[in-house]
Design a protein around this motif. Structure first.
Motif, mmCIF file in Angstrom:
data_model
loop_
_atom_site.group_PDB
_atom_site.id
_atom_site.type_symbol
_atom_site.label_atom_id
_atom_site.label_comp_id
_atom_site.label_asym_id
_atom_site.label_seq_id
_atom_site.Cartn_x
_atom_site.Cartn_y
_atom_site.Cartn_z
ATOM 1 N N GLY A 81 0.732 -1.149 0.015
ATOM 2 C CA GLY A 81 -0.061 -0.085 0.219
ATOM 3 C C GLY A 81 0.790 1.224 -0.131
ATOM 4 O O GLY A 81 0.366 2.256 -0.182
ATOM 5 N N GLN A 164 -5.292 10.543 -4.450
ATOM 6 C CA GLN A 164 -4.913 9.694 -3.414
ATOM 7 C C GLN A 164 -3.971 10.184 -2.544
ATOM 8 O O GLN A 164 -2.770 10.522 -3.022
ATOM 9 C CB GLN A 164 -4.712 8.303 -3.706
ATOM 10 N N CYS A 167 -1.010 8.915 3.296
ATOM 11 C CA CYS A 167 -1.510 8.910 4.790
ATOM 12 C C CYS A 167 -0.391 9.362 5.747
ATOM 13 O O CYS A 167 0.602 8.829 5.854
ATOM 14 C CB CYS A 167 -1.945 7.704 5.229
ATOM 15 N N CYS A 170 0.028 6.557 8.615
ATOM 16 C CA CYS A 170 0.732 5.017 8.214
ATOM 17 C C CYS A 170 1.657 5.126 6.990
ATOM 18 O O CYS A 170 2.121 4.166 6.729
ATOM 19 C CB CYS A 170 -0.480 4.113 8.185
ATOM 20 N N LYS A 172 0.402 4.729 3.706
ATOM 21 C CA LYS A 172 0.169 4.060 2.633
ATOM 22 C C LYS A 172 -0.627 5.194 1.772
ATOM 23 O O LYS A 172 -1.288 6.095 2.167
ATOM 24 C CB LYS A 172 -0.860 3.189 3.290
ATOM 25 N N THR A 175 -4.675 3.218 0.249
ATOM 26 C CA THR A 175 -5.982 2.906 1.152
ATOM 27 C C THR A 175 -6.810 4.053 1.239
ATOM 28 O O THR A 175 -7.761 4.441 1.960
ATOM 29 C CB THR A 175 -5.559 2.229 2.730
ATOM 30 N N THR A 176 -6.154 5.370 0.844
ATOM 31 C CA THR A 176 -6.600 6.752 1.069
ATOM 32 C C THR A 176 -7.770 6.954 -0.043
ATOM 33 O O THR A 176 -7.704 6.733 -1.282
ATOM 34 C CB THR A 176 -5.880 7.584 1.117
ATOM 35 N N CYS A 190 -8.197 7.351 5.290
ATOM 36 C CA CYS A 190 -7.264 6.074 4.997
ATOM 37 C C CYS A 190 -8.357 4.777 5.705
ATOM 38 O O CYS A 190 -8.063 4.538 6.861
ATOM 39 C CB CYS A 190 -6.078 6.076 6.007
ATOM 40 N N ASN A 191 -9.086 4.407 4.828
ATOM 41 C CA ASN A 191 -10.098 3.452 4.808
ATOM 42 C C ASN A 191 -9.595 2.037 5.080
ATOM 43 O O ASN A 191 -8.910 1.636 4.245
ATOM 44 C CB ASN A 191 -10.829 3.397 3.395
ATOM 45 N N LYS A 199 -4.655 -2.974 5.055
ATOM 46 C CA LYS A 199 -5.857 -2.398 5.533
ATOM 47 C C LYS A 199 -5.370 -0.876 5.949
ATOM 48 O O LYS A 199 -3.929 -0.636 6.210
ATOM 49 C CB LYS A 199 -6.168 -3.037 6.870
ATOM 50 N N GLY A 200 -6.162 0.034 5.501
ATOM 51 C CA GLY A 200 -5.887 1.476 5.945
ATOM 52 C C GLY A 200 -6.067 1.756 7.480
ATOM 53 O O GLY A 200 -6.692 0.820 8.143
ATOM 54 N N CYS A 201 -5.666 2.677 7.890
ATOM 55 C CA CYS A 201 -5.313 2.837 9.632
ATOM 56 C C CYS A 201 -6.561 3.579 10.223
ATOM 57 O O CYS A 201 -6.701 3.650 11.335
ATOM 58 C CB CYS A 201 -4.005 3.675 9.925
#
Length: 527
Positions: A81, A164, A167, A170, A172, A175-176, A190-191, A199-201
């Motif tokens: 990610g 995007q 984040c 985290c 990444k 995931t955003t 950050c989903n 996985k997002g945070c």
């Protein structure tokens, strides 16, 4: 007219040829097809005396979405990610993951005589060169959503924005999700469920989208890149070129949001290995670096160019495929040597060269080299000199040495056991003691006929082997099976005339006589 020369003839004004790659792992030979195609278009434009520049972009702000199987999973899984330019290098010598893998690929460029100006997406983002385009696309997010819906039937929510963020919590980018823009900052989340591979945070907040804080989705990024670096010609693989696919979406965004015509485009097909498209991240197939270690540079370029761009190349480096590749190349070298005029048939040969000239040489059959290398106690260099029709020039010798290295590499890394030549010099092979009466008679007659041959050369030997089958009215397959069993202990092998020519006449005749005697004594015991 050759396809690249036609593109060059139709081009008007200053041209910028562009290609790009996401270095998500070892770059596979499949990705070289696009590189060589764009390089040849660039060369064709230069030959047509059109002003032109060749660029190659590294899409290193893309997310790491898979850890290739040849890397330590535990080491790199935490970086899934992340933008690949923010992932550590797998080895010393490079500052990060992206530069490590693209560095390997650029070595192959140099090997193939391909010299584009290179650029990295991280630099375009972080330097601010993409800031105005980011602002334009965020302000016109509704138009981008409309294009996705109209062209690819993809629905985006009304609060979806084409951006995007990396984040802040985290690190990444995959995931955003951006859901608002106020003209200077975007709101993102950050989903945790944004992707199925990481996985997002859960972090959310407002942040500036500029100066490298995030990226555009790649179809939108493609359009921004075209405009920033001035691309006029960029081909794309078949997967991106299908109706409603990535290229159609990018073209429509360029027209609808920027009111600009997209670059010239024509699709090209994949390179397959055993019918499977090669993937960088999955490690399927052979890397560009590995194939470059196998094939001389002109042969690797020729592999890409002897087939029209819209035709699939299924490259399987087995005996039949690789010997045919060298044979086809040598056929064109001979044609050019006899008549040095660049016909359309010879253009793949011309563009396969590293420079602008075709340097002719005395071809030495690649399949013969593979066989010679497997004959024990044979001096390969002396054998090549003896078998060459004319004295070797310095360049001839250079090509021979190159091919000897390629043949050795092929035998070491690619040859199946069935394709390897294992000569039984000390003893009669086990399987040769179970021949039919017809096969024994054939070997007996062949031994007699070989006594009388004066010229121990491959072609003459092959002719005699065939004429003996006609003399006794034996099926060729039956006869050859007996020969291979007598020398190799298997039913198939290289051209028998060539095989005999590598060996002493006395040894060949003696072996045939021994096999005949062995089978005849076995028959007496059975009686």
């Amino acid at each position: 007219m050759f396809w690249a020369d036609k593109i060059a003839a139709d081009a008007q004004g200053y041209q910028v040829v562009n290609d790009s790659k996401t270095p998500s792992g070892r770059v596979h030979v499949g990705s070289l097809r696009g590189v060589v195609i764009h390089d040849v278009i660039y060369r064709a434009l230069k030959h047509a005396r059109k002003p032109v520049k060749f660029l190659y972009g590294v899409d290193d702000y893309d997310a790491l979405d898979t850890v290739p199987k040849y890397l330590e999973q535990e080491t790199f899984a935490p970086y899934l990610g992340f933008p690949i330019c923010n992932v550590p290098s797998p080895a010393e010598g490079a500052s990060d993951y992206a530069k490590y893998f693209i560095g390997e690929f650029f070595e192959v460029f140099e090997y193939l005589g391909i010299k584009p100006e290179t650029y990295f997406l991280r630099d375009l983002y972080r330097s601010g060169k993409l800031n105005s385009h980011i602002d334009t696309f965020l302000k016109n997010a509704h138009l981008v959503r409309e294009v996705y819906k109209e062209v690819s039937k993809a629905d985006r929510p009304n609060n979806w924005y084409p951006f995007q963020v990396v984040c802040e919590n985290c690190g990444k980018i995959a995931t955003t999700v951006t859901t608002d823009y106020n003209g200077s900052e975007v709101f993102y989340t950050c989903n945790p469920d944004a992707t199925n591979y990481t996985k997002g945070c859960g972090h959310s907040g407002w942040v500036s989208p500029f100066n490298g804080n995030g990226k555009l989705p790649w179809k939108v990024e493609w359009v921004a890149k075209w405009d920033v670096v001035g691309v006029t010609i960029e081909m794309a693989g078949k997967d991106h070129s299908q109706k409603g696919g990535s290229r159609d979406v990018a073209n429509a965004i360029s027209r609808k949001v920027l009111q600009k015509q997209p670059p010239f485009h024509s699709p090209y097909e994949f390179i397959l290995v055993n019918g499977t498209k090669m993937s960088s991240s999955k490690g399927v197939g052979s890397s560009a670096k590995e194939i470059a270690a196998l094939l001389p540079p002109e042969l690797l370029r020729f592999l890409m160019l002897r087939t029209q761009p819209r035709t699939v190349i299924n490259f399987v480096p087995n005996y039949e495929t690789i010997t045919r590749l060298f044979r086809d190349y040598d056929t064109l070298i001979n044609k050019y040597s006899n008549s040095p005029e660049l016909t359309e048939e010879l253009m793949p040969l011309f563009y396969a060269q590293l420079g602008d000239d075709i340097q002719t040489f005395q071809p030495f059959d690649f399949s013969t080299l593979i066989s010679l290398l497997q004959v024990p106690r044979l001096n390969i260099q002396e054998e090549v000199v003896q078998r060459s029709q004319q004295p070797l020039t310095e360049y001839d010798q250079q090509i021979v040495n190159q091919r000897i290295a390629a043949a050795q590499q092929w035998l070491q890394d690619y040859a199946d056991e069935e394709e390897k030549l294992v000569l039984y010099l000390e003893q009669v092979p086990e399987r040769s003691n179970d021949l039919t009466e017809e096969q024994v008679n054939y070997l007996h007659k062949l031994a007699e006929n070989l006594q009388n041959i004066s010229n121990w050369e491959a072609e003459e030997l092959q002719s005699l082997i065939f004429s003996t089958t006609k003399e006794l009215q034996v099926q060729q397959a039956t006869a050859f099976k007996a020969l291979y069993l007598s020398f190799l202990n298997k039913e198939r092998g290289p051209k028998a005339g060539g095989l005999f020519s590598y060996l002493e006449k006395s040894f060949v005749i003696s072996r045939l006589q021994d096999v005949v005697a062995l089978n005849q004594s076995k028959e007496k015991v059975e009686v």
